[in-house]
Scaffold this motif. Sequence first.
Motif, PDB file in Angstrom:
ATOM      1  N   GLY A  34       0.720  -1.234   0.113  1.00  0.00           N
ATOM      2  CA  GLY A  34       0.055   0.054   0.063  1.00  0.00           C
ATOM      3  C   GLY A  34       0.807   1.331  -0.022  1.00  0.00           C
ATOM      4  N   TYR A  35       0.167   2.452   0.067  1.00  0.00           N
ATOM      5  CA  TYR A  35       0.931   3.813  -0.175  1.00  0.00           C
ATOM      6  C   TYR A  35       0.509   4.358   1.342  1.00  0.00           C
ATOM      7  N   SER A  36       1.213   5.421   1.393  1.00  0.00           N
ATOM      8  CA  SER A  36       1.107   6.372   2.518  1.00  0.00           C
ATOM      9  C   SER A  36       1.716   5.742   3.852  1.00  0.00           C
ATOM     10  N   LYS A  37       2.887   5.297   3.602  1.00  0.00           N
ATOM     11  CA  LYS A  37       3.667   4.543   4.624  1.00  0.00           C
ATOM     12  C   LYS A  37       4.751   5.220   5.376  1.00  0.00           C
ATOM     13  N   ALA A  38       5.098   5.030   6.534  1.00  0.00           N
ATOM     14  CA  ALA A  38       6.423   5.751   7.249  1.00  0.00           C
ATOM     15  C   ALA A  38       7.570   4.934   6.694  1.00  0.00           C
ATOM     16  N   MET A  39       8.442   5.540   5.822  1.00  0.00           N
ATOM     17  CA  MET A  39       9.674   4.887   5.263  1.00  0.00           C
ATOM     18  C   MET A  39      11.175   5.579   5.439  1.00  0.00           C
ATOM     19  N   TYR A  40      11.843   4.751   5.383  1.00  0.00           N
ATOM     20  CA  TYR A  40      13.358   5.073   5.257  1.00  0.00           C
ATOM     21  C   TYR A  40      13.984   4.887   3.930  1.00  0.00           C
ATOM     22  N   ALA A  41      14.507   5.832   3.291  1.00  0.00           N
ATOM     23  CA  ALA A  41      15.269   5.575   2.194  1.00  0.00           C
ATOM     24  C   ALA A  41      16.685   5.907   2.249  1.00  0.00           C
ATOM     25  N   PHE A  42      17.714   4.977   1.828  1.00  0.00           N
ATOM     26  CA  PHE A  42      18.978   4.938   1.932  1.00  0.00           C
ATOM     27  C   PHE A  42      19.921   4.940   0.429  1.00  0.00           C
ATOM     28  N   GLY A  43      20.921   5.385   0.516  1.00  0.00           N
ATOM     29  CA  GLY A  43      21.740   5.442  -0.812  1.00  0.00           C
ATOM     30  C   GLY A  43      23.137   6.143  -0.671  1.00  0.00           C
ATOM     31  N   PHE A  44      23.680   6.075  -1.900  1.00  0.00           N
ATOM     32  CA  PHE A  44      24.984   6.595  -2.053  1.00  0.00           C
ATOM     33  C   PHE A  44      25.099   7.927  -2.936  1.00  0.00           C
ATOM     34  N   PRO A  45      24.229   9.000  -2.777  1.00  0.00           N
ATOM     35  CA  PRO A  45      24.412   9.986  -3.754  1.00  0.00           C
ATOM     36  C   PRO A  45      25.910  10.631  -4.135  1.00  0.00           C
ATOM     37  N   ALA A  46      25.936  10.692  -5.136  1.00  0.00           N
ATOM     38  CA  ALA A  46      27.351  11.217  -5.680  1.00  0.00           C
ATOM     39  C   ALA A  46      27.468  12.353  -6.286  1.00  0.00           C
ATOM     40  N   ALA A  47      26.412  13.198  -6.544  1.00  0.00           N
ATOM     41  CA  ALA A  47      26.379  14.405  -7.214  1.00  0.00           C
ATOM     42  C   ALA A  47      26.178  15.454  -5.924  1.00  0.00           C
ATOM     43  N   ALA A  48      26.530  16.478  -6.186  1.00  0.00           N
ATOM     44  CA  ALA A  48      26.668  17.972  -5.366  1.00  0.00           C
ATOM     45  C   ALA A  48      25.390  18.139  -4.665  1.00  0.00           C
ATOM     46  N   PRO A  49      25.044  18.271  -3.491  1.00  0.00           N
ATOM     47  CA  PRO A  49      25.995  18.264  -2.465  1.00  0.00           C
ATOM     48  C   PRO A  49      26.842  17.245  -1.916  1.00  0.00           C
ATOM     49  N   TYR A  50      26.379  15.959  -2.420  1.00  0.00           N
ATOM     50  CA  TYR A  50      27.094  14.678  -1.864  1.00  0.00           C
ATOM     51  C   TYR A  50      28.332  14.454  -2.772  1.00  0.00           C
ATOM     52  N   ILE A  60      23.891   7.993   3.087  1.00  0.00           N
ATOM     53  CA  ILE A  60      22.700   8.911   3.282  1.00  0.00           C
ATOM     54  C   ILE A  60      21.340   8.281   3.343  1.00  0.00           C
ATOM     55  N   TYR A  61      20.731   9.094   4.214  1.00  0.00           N
ATOM     56  CA  TYR A  61      19.283   8.656   4.593  1.00  0.00           C
ATOM     57  C   TYR A  61      18.323   9.539   4.384  1.00  0.00           C
ATOM     58  N   CYS A  62      17.054   9.432   4.201  1.00  0.00           N
ATOM     59  CA  CYS A  62      15.789  10.194   4.178  1.00  0.00           C
ATOM     60  C   CYS A  62      14.775   9.597   4.786  1.00  0.00           C
ATOM     61  N   SER A  63      13.679  10.071   5.639  1.00  0.00           N
ATOM     62  CA  SER A  63      12.742   9.526   6.285  1.00  0.00           C
ATOM     63  C   SER A  63      11.393  10.316   6.330  1.00  0.00           C
ATOM     64  N   GLY A  64      10.383   9.549   6.439  1.00  0.00           N
ATOM     65  CA  GLY A  64       9.187  10.511   6.495  1.00  0.00           C
ATOM     66  C   GLY A  64       8.081   9.462   5.894  1.00  0.00           C
ATOM     67  N   THR A  65       6.884  10.068   5.941  1.00  0.00           N
ATOM     68  CA  THR A  65       5.703   9.441   5.646  1.00  0.00           C
ATOM     69  C   THR A  65       5.544   9.796   3.974  1.00  0.00           C
ATOM     70  N   THR A  66       5.209   8.739   2.960  1.00  0.00           N
ATOM     71  CA  THR A  66       5.338   8.607   1.779  1.00  0.00           C
ATOM     72  C   THR A  66       3.911   9.121   1.323  1.00  0.00           C
ATOM     73  N   PHE A  67       3.939   9.409  -0.068  1.00  0.00           N
ATOM     74  CA  PHE A  67       2.577   9.825  -0.643  1.00  0.00           C
ATOM     75  C   PHE A  67       2.560   9.191  -2.190  1.00  0.00           C
ATOM     76  N   LYS A  68       1.307   9.199  -2.611  1.00  0.00           N
ATOM     77  CA  LYS A  68       1.398   8.711  -4.330  1.00  0.00           C
ATOM     78  C   LYS A  68       1.607   9.789  -5.244  1.00  0.00           C
ATOM     79  N   ASP A  69       2.594   9.590  -6.196  1.00  0.00           N
ATOM     80  CA  ASP A  69       3.029  10.581  -6.993  1.00  0.00           C
ATOM     81  C   ASP A  69       1.540  11.057  -7.705  1.00  0.00           C
ATOM     82  N   PRO A  70       1.159  12.579  -7.595  1.00  0.00           N
ATOM     83  CA  PRO A  70       0.034  12.803  -8.267  1.00  0.00           C
ATOM     84  C   PRO A  70       0.039  13.253  -9.667  1.00  0.00           C
ATOM     85  N   LEU A  71       1.247  12.898 -10.098  1.00  0.00           N
ATOM     86  CA  LEU A  71       1.779  13.454 -11.701  1.00  0.00           C
ATOM     87  C   LEU A  71       1.436  12.227 -12.468  1.00  0.00           C
ATOM     88  N   PHE A  72       2.921  11.938 -12.862  1.00  0.00           N
ATOM     89  CA  PHE A  72       2.711  11.035 -13.925  1.00  0.00           C
ATOM     90  C   PHE A  72       3.295   9.620 -13.856  1.00  0.00           C
TER      91      PHE A  72
END
Length: 352
Positions: free
Chosen positions: A252-268, A274-286
Amino acid sequence: MRRTVRGIPAVHGTPAAHRAHRSRAALGTLTAAGTLLALLLPTGSAAATPPSSHRSPAPRTAPGAFWTAERMRSAVPLDLAAPAKHAPTTAVPRSAPLKVAPTLPQLPQLPQASKAPSATPLLPGTLPQAGGPWTGGGAVTKTTGRVFFTYQGRTASCSGDAVTSGNKSTVLTAGHCVKLGGVWHTDWVFVPGYHDGEAPYGKWPAAKTLSTPQWTASEDINYDVGAAVVAPLDGKKLTDVVGGQGLSFNSGYSKAMYAFGFPAAAPYDGSKLIYCSGTTFKDPLFSGDHGLACNMTGGSSGGPWFTAFDEKTGTGLQSSVNSFGYQFWPNTMFGPYFGDDAKNLYTTAQSS
């Protein structure tokens, strides 16, 4: 359609590319986590179909020799520009939810996780997190890593994650991190726990790379999921060394999630997890993707998104991967919904 790898032009001729070219309607471009990804038209598939795979050729040089610290540091994300006309998306096929528990490394011998972790509530002062170094430790520092490969003669990078699997050798990533522009990447290796040019748990070459049929056929952004089956290293299998994260499909959608990765473009610069976290939403666009407030940049593509993530142990249930971002919508990442096709991809990969 023209692609550039940091300004180096290349032309690809997939059917999807020609359709996108004919319907050039200036929607702008998508900024991918590991590349500037085009919005590709959906295939309209109504049912899950078997994933496509590619058996990696024998590398010209042993992975440890080819992927030196300098090559890994200098590997760059891909750039892709491709305006496309919007068309209504078809819902990603889904069925009953499926959860797979994470496992801890078996070398040295440690207790194996017996069940999926419970959901961790959003913690005051730490969530939501729009992007920052992960300092919490735990299993995620070993299971998540950088992916390196050769694309159109150039060294490039993405991110990936080791998951619980029957073959103990399965890595999940983004579809465009195994195949792009109709061509499968070569010299593909997974470096779990990467840090500052170091490979503390080894460099694991792919014996086979796979993707969903929709990504393989037309690079449909809704199915941007890839996998690799890596060869044993020094007589050991991947998840025996670093462990494997759990998985969740059709959750399902609208979940509390953590995202991880190794961004290599500025500012990384690709040197840290690196990580991000929060409640997700469904893409309203495309697309039918999950969206998350996140400022990760090029190179983080293919990094895992977790539901039920436990900050104390660093384990969770992988439910998506970093895929793309809209240029006109900054600091927001999108990841594909793990429906039946992602589940079939995982099933095929872990059985290989």
